[in-house]
Design a protein around this motif. Sequence first.
Motif, mmCIF file in Angstrom:
data_model
loop_
_atom_site.group_PDB
_atom_site.id
_atom_site.type_symbol
_atom_site.label_atom_id
_atom_site.label_comp_id
_atom_site.label_asym_id
_atom_site.label_seq_id
_atom_site.Cartn_x
_atom_site.Cartn_y
_atom_site.Cartn_z
ATOM 1 N N GLY A 99 -90.990 -13.343 2.050
ATOM 2 C CA GLY A 99 -91.717 -14.558 1.963
ATOM 3 C C GLY A 99 -91.360 -15.442 3.162
ATOM 4 N N ASN A 100 -89.458 -15.767 2.841
ATOM 5 C CA ASN A 100 -89.311 -16.586 3.822
ATOM 6 C C ASN A 100 -89.168 -16.083 5.415
ATOM 7 N N ILE A 101 -89.290 -14.212 5.669
ATOM 8 C CA ILE A 101 -90.206 -14.066 7.199
ATOM 9 C C ILE A 101 -91.422 -14.286 7.357
ATOM 10 N N LEU A 102 -92.535 -14.906 7.078
ATOM 11 C CA LEU A 102 -93.717 -14.320 6.917
ATOM 12 C C LEU A 102 -93.484 -15.996 7.225
ATOM 13 N N TYR A 103 -92.719 -17.099 6.554
ATOM 14 C CA TYR A 103 -92.485 -18.629 6.482
ATOM 15 C C TYR A 103 -92.038 -18.697 7.650
ATOM 16 N N LEU A 104 -91.048 -17.878 8.576
ATOM 17 C CA LEU A 104 -90.306 -18.605 9.460
ATOM 18 C C LEU A 104 -91.684 -17.418 10.689
ATOM 19 N N ILE A 133 -77.019 -11.987 5.459
ATOM 20 C CA ILE A 133 -77.556 -13.097 6.107
ATOM 21 C C ILE A 133 -78.039 -13.965 4.908
ATOM 22 N N SER A 134 -78.879 -15.009 4.598
ATOM 23 C CA SER A 134 -78.883 -15.689 3.331
ATOM 24 C C SER A 134 -80.839 -16.220 3.867
ATOM 25 N N GLY A 135 -81.544 -14.951 2.717
ATOM 26 C CA GLY A 135 -83.459 -14.228 2.696
ATOM 27 C C GLY A 135 -83.148 -16.508 2.277
#
Length: 615
Positions: free
Chosen positions: A193-198, A362-364
């Motif tokens: 989800g964080n990848i999609l947000y970033l 990392i920190s997801g």
Amino acid sequence: RNEPARWAYLSIVSHSNKKQATMNVNAGEWKPSAAASEWTPGGAAPAPTPAPTPAPARAQSSAASDIDESDPLWQLVLTKICNGDRDRATKLINNPDALMKYPEVEELIASMPSAAMEEEEDWEKADADSADAALAGKVEDMKIDQPASGSGASLTKKQSSAMAVDVVEGDPREHLNLVFIGHVDAGKSTLSGNILYLTDNVDKRTIEKYEAEAKERNRESWFLAFIMDTNEEERAKGKTVEVGRARFETDLHRYSILDAPGHKNYVPNMIMGASQADVGVLVISARKGEFESGFDKGGQTREHALLAKTLGVSFLVVVINKMDEPTVKWSKVRYDECVSKLRPFLKGCGFKIKKEVKFMPISGLVGHNVKDEVDPKVCDWWSKSWKAGENNTDKPTLMSLLDTLQMKGRDPNAPVRIPVLDRYTDRGTIAMGKIESGTIRPGMKVTVMPTRQVYKVDALWSEETPLASARPGENILVKLNGAGMEDVQKGFVICSNPPCRSVDKLICQIMVMDLPDQAKVLTAGFQAVFHAHCAEEEATVTNIFETTNRKGQVLKGARFANVGMTVICMIELARTVPCETYEDYPFLGRFTLRTEGKTCAIGVIKKLPPKKAGK
């Protein structure tokens, strides 16, 4: 033509009606109206006067003046049939039905050369073409001017193709499928989800909505996972059940995220997702106790890594997640501890550590080292580590690392192979799958194995974008003309010629990884579920040919095998499954055997039964 003489006659008569046919070939013959008043130039029409007596002789003579005097048909009618009476001859030649009653006319038409008839047909076509050209001239005024160069024709063809579909030959950037795997609660959905947000695939307003929803459930840190976990069951339990799907792009690649479930009850779903993947992202929790529970026997970290290699993942990126946890605080000691335990296990799974495996902290949740590098104030050792190329990683962030991966073995010129992942109906049957090899285009004929039914490809889509063609690595939707829902099922393979094999017996090499509690050894008669690409089938080990123990000692004609042994055996399937040998098509030649919630063995197909005659 059913009446050649009549058609030939009409082509001759067309000479006499040339003026009328030029204006409208379907119009009837014009006849003067006896009641019409005489036309006077200018002013209003005069009051109607009593109709004068018509002068038929004058009208007939006018019609006769249009006739070609040298026409053989006219000469025959005038001289031999009407004995020089021009009025009678004019009426007769304008009445085809009456004219064809005379045998002299039939003989004349039959004796006419075919070249003359072809000339008459050409005239008719030219007349029709002239009418079309006149209409085209009006339309041409509305068209955009074409370039003056000699490539105008080809450019027009490209433009019309571009109008038909949004993507002509697919996006030139390479497409990669990323499967996020790992133990339950390792942070796979949150990282996805964080990848999609970033990457700006989720707007701020949606994130705020998920934050409020997560807060209501007293799970504030779950809000990013809600992007991938969309149904109520997943959100309530905080566990992914189905394989979540999403897309994002960088300047170099296009990616599809496959968020696999981590719980052991949903391993079959994870296998379905991993079977499509090119790159595996193994998410490891660095939190005290969580890494150990996932990596120890019974944890899903081991099984997921093993399945990823078996199902054909080319690269494995191991991300040590939750480095910002209070129990970790970006500790290099903890990071090195996790890496040192994972290295030998991954090597045992078959991965080449130096070429295929990358490690990264990392920190997801916060996003450190996902798109942007972690601040040196937070982690002072990471910058030195990646610049030195430690742990096979020479990039600072996960996304920059993914952009450096290059897939090998994708052959767009090979026969088409598309394992069917799922299908649905929408004004026809549409199959979903990943192209493993070959290039597919609308209009081509394909064979669906194992049924051997042949269908025409009506259309292709990538998500909702129509495609003119699709290359290996693409996840596509294929509409098959004439196929029903029962004709295309999960585990079938869409092929071009020559189609793949479909068998119910195979000779394979397997490695025994684990055994169910009640079975201490693997013997002939052992039953399990056979998983290959998207197919699942009941299987039985029918014969063991040889075993090799961990010391490399080979035993021919063995009766059983223990955990850790490599076995050459024959497996019989309940139904035929489309597959190939590992040497010919690796993606159709790998499989796993699972039973009672455990992965018992991984293997490759070494040999298939000989083809039957005519197949």
